[in-house]
Design a protein around this motif. Structure first.
Motif, mmCIF file in Angstrom:
data_model
loop_
_atom_site.group_PDB
_atom_site.id
_atom_site.type_symbol
_atom_site.label_atom_id
_atom_site.label_comp_id
_atom_site.label_asym_id
_atom_site.label_seq_id
_atom_site.Cartn_x
_atom_site.Cartn_y
_atom_site.Cartn_z
ATOM 1 N N ARG A 154 0.821 -1.209 0.000
ATOM 2 C CA ARG A 154 0.000 0.000 0.000
ATOM 3 C C ARG A 154 0.859 1.265 0.000
ATOM 4 N NH1 ARG A 154 -5.406 0.589 1.892
ATOM 5 N NH2 ARG A 154 -6.699 -0.661 0.513
ATOM 6 N N ARG A 155 2.110 1.143 0.451
ATOM 7 C CA ARG A 155 2.964 2.320 0.597
ATOM 8 C C ARG A 155 3.846 2.579 -0.625
ATOM 9 N NH1 ARG A 155 3.227 0.202 6.156
ATOM 10 N NH2 ARG A 155 2.472 1.801 7.603
ATOM 11 N N VAL A 156 3.798 1.710 -1.648
ATOM 12 C CA VAL A 156 4.669 1.887 -2.809
ATOM 13 C C VAL A 156 3.842 2.344 -4.008
ATOM 14 C CG1 VAL A 156 6.266 0.145 -1.965
ATOM 15 C CG2 VAL A 156 4.484 -0.523 -3.577
ATOM 16 N N SER A 157 4.531 2.830 -5.024
ATOM 17 C CA SER A 157 3.865 3.363 -6.209
ATOM 18 C C SER A 157 3.309 2.236 -7.081
ATOM 19 C CB SER A 157 4.855 4.200 -7.028
ATOM 20 O OG SER A 157 5.869 3.361 -7.574
ATOM 21 N N GLY A 158 2.459 2.645 -8.050
ATOM 22 C CA GLY A 158 1.873 1.669 -8.954
ATOM 23 C C GLY A 158 2.904 0.928 -9.778
ATOM 24 N N ASP A 159 3.965 1.623 -10.216
ATOM 25 C CA ASP A 159 5.014 0.966 -11.004
ATOM 26 C C ASP A 159 5.734 -0.090 -10.175
ATOM 27 O OD1 ASP A 159 4.395 2.490 -13.189
ATOM 28 O OD2 ASP A 159 5.951 3.995 -12.815
ATOM 29 N N GLN A 160 6.016 0.225 -8.914
ATOM 30 C CA GLN A 160 6.677 -0.747 -8.036
ATOM 31 C C GLN A 160 5.768 -1.933 -7.736
ATOM 32 O OE1 GLN A 160 7.804 2.291 -4.986
ATOM 33 N NE2 GLN A 160 9.826 1.332 -5.089
ATOM 34 N N GLN A 161 4.470 -1.659 -7.584
ATOM 35 C CA GLN A 161 3.513 -2.745 -7.375
ATOM 36 C C GLN A 161 3.528 -3.712 -8.548
ATOM 37 O OE1 GLN A 161 -0.177 -0.701 -6.711
ATOM 38 N NE2 GLN A 161 0.335 -0.099 -4.623
#
Length: 459
Positions: free
Chosen positions: A277-284
């Motif tokens: 939940r704490r990371v960006s969409g690209d990292q997800q």
């Protein structure tokens, strides 16, 4: 969440799973020898009810998990948290008491009534534990929740060992022990959060409003989780209705054995959720792709290890040879449920796609119900009931994977088709060949998959 906190959460989650694994080993490997087939079937029925009855929380606990996921303790209002917890607990206590009175009047079979009433008592303690546990998990304090699981499962493990040593283990004793251990887990979490609640106000109106918000946020996830469990639950209930509690116990025993891996993965999932939940969409998207690749390489070994495991279990539990005969048929359920729990459930919740998850699970439960009913009353075959359950679980995993890849803008790599083909080969081989040949074939296919993946990555 920093790396140290993440490692600590994983360490405690794995420790909790280690205790749960010890409990599972005794429950599923020792109790069947002690209780006998009929009493063990009643014990399985209690666990079945205890698994599904938490839906009576009406999504409040799930809403706590979703609303506060990824937030720090400093961002949350202690008065709102305290009021919500006590109003929710009071509501669920009244609901459990009302249902208990109704069950006492409606159910005439004394043993089934006792099992149902025990499940209701367990529900209230488990729901209180679950509410606070979800709160700690949402704030990234998964280690606190894991400690409560260690206390709860550890107490149950110790009590079970004492009952077995004394030779007094019975269904009623085990139910009381199971309920009491849930209460111990709740008391541990209450002790950890009591200091935060002590200085906070307790207001009924605020608590009721927070419960409504959490229920509104969590009801779709709760129904989705319930439907996910009912994909297998309706099949097991069809078996109970069509062939009786002993047949139910046979199927449940095989399904319980594969739950070891699923329980472990649920621990991993609960640590990943607040971190993702704490990371960006690209990292997800990067994490999703890496996890998908890891599962693609590791999960085929389930098929390799399970059949030798079945041979050992048949030696240890010769009276349950008929139950263990179902193990090869339920292994694809384990495979695709593992994939769904880590990929589909985790990432769709991170992306706030609970509604899509609900639609997938609703469609799957209808498919499972139709296939199970057809297998029971049209084909009159438990084999077709189990195959229908496996097909439903597999299709749910494939569907959720496609939804997830579209949401994260990831290209497909054909993994789903290869997983389905691998399951089909395993089922056909396990029905036609000796287990030694099946093990060798699946080991060859798993190694070949890993080699092909490695060659492709090197290009």
């Amino acid at each position: 969440m920093d790396d140290i906190s993440l490692k600590r959460n994983f360490s405690y989650a794995f420790a909790a799973q280690g205790v749960a694994l010890a409990v599972g080993c005794i429950t599923n490997l020792i109790l069947p020898r002690v209780l006998g087939a009929e009493d063990f079937s009643w014990w399985q029925l209690f666990i079945f009810y205890a698994t599904y009855i938490p839906c009576l929380a009406l999504g409040i606990n799930d809403g706590v998990y979703l609303r506060y996921g990824g937030k720090d303790k400093s961002q949350l209002d202690p008065a709102a948290l305290r009021s919500q917890f006590w109003v929710g607990a009071a509501f669920q206590l009244v609901l459990a008491a009302a249902l208990g009175a109704l069950m006492g009047l409606a159910v005439t079979d004394l043993q089934r009534r006792a099992v149902l009433l025990g499940a209701l008592a367990y529900f209230w303690l488990y729901s209180c534990h679950n509410h606070l546990g979800y709160l700690f998990q949402a704030r990234g304090e998964t280690d606190v929740y894991s400690r409560s699981v260690i206390w709860s499962k550890g107490a149950y493990l110790a009590g079970q060992c004492l009952l077995l040593a004394a030779g007094t283990a019975g269904v009623a004793d085990l139910m009381a022990l199971y309920i009491g251990s849930a209460g111990l887990g709740f008391l541990y979490l209450w002790a950890r959060i009591r200091g935060e609640f002590r200085g906070a106000g307790l207001r009924f109106a605020l608590g009721a409003a927070e419960c409504r918000r959490s229920a509104g946020a969590g009801i779709s996830l709760m129904v989705s989780n319930l439907c996910a469990m009912l994909v297998l639950g309706v099949g097991r209930q069809v078996v109970d209705l069509r062939w009786g509690v002993l047949a139910f116990g046979q199927i449940s025993f095989s399904l319980t054995l594969i739950n070891f891996g699923l329980t472990f993965l649920s621990q991993v999932s609960m640590v990943l959720f607040p971190a993702l939940r704490r990371v960006s969409g690209d990292q997800q998207a990067v994490y999703c792709r890496r996890l998908e690749e890891g599962l693609y390489l590791l999960l085929p070994w389930i098929y390799v290890l399970a059949l030798p495991g079945r041979a050992l279990l048949e030696w240890w539990l010769p009276e349950y040879r008929q139950s263990l005969a179902w193990l090869p048929l339920v292994l694809p359920i384990c495979y695709f449920d593992c994939k769904m729990n880590l990929l589909g459930n985790t990432f769709l919740k991170v992306l706030n796609r609970q509604t899509q998850l609900l639609k997938i699970n609703l469609a799957t439960i209808l498919a499972s119900l139709a296939l199970s009913a057809a297998g029971a009353w049209v084909l009159d075959s438990m084999v077709w009931v189990v195959l229908g359950m496996a097909a439903s679980i597999a299709l749910r995993s494939v569907w959720a994977g496609r939804v997830l890849r579209r949401a994260l803008h990831l290209p497909g790599r054909g993994y789903d088709g290869r997983d389905l083909a691998l399951a089909a080969v395993f089922l056909a081989a396990s029905l036609a060949l000796p287990w030694g040949w099946v093990t060798a074939l699946m080991a060859l296919m798993a190694a070949g998959r890993a080699l092909a993946f490695w060659v492709k990555m090197k290009r």
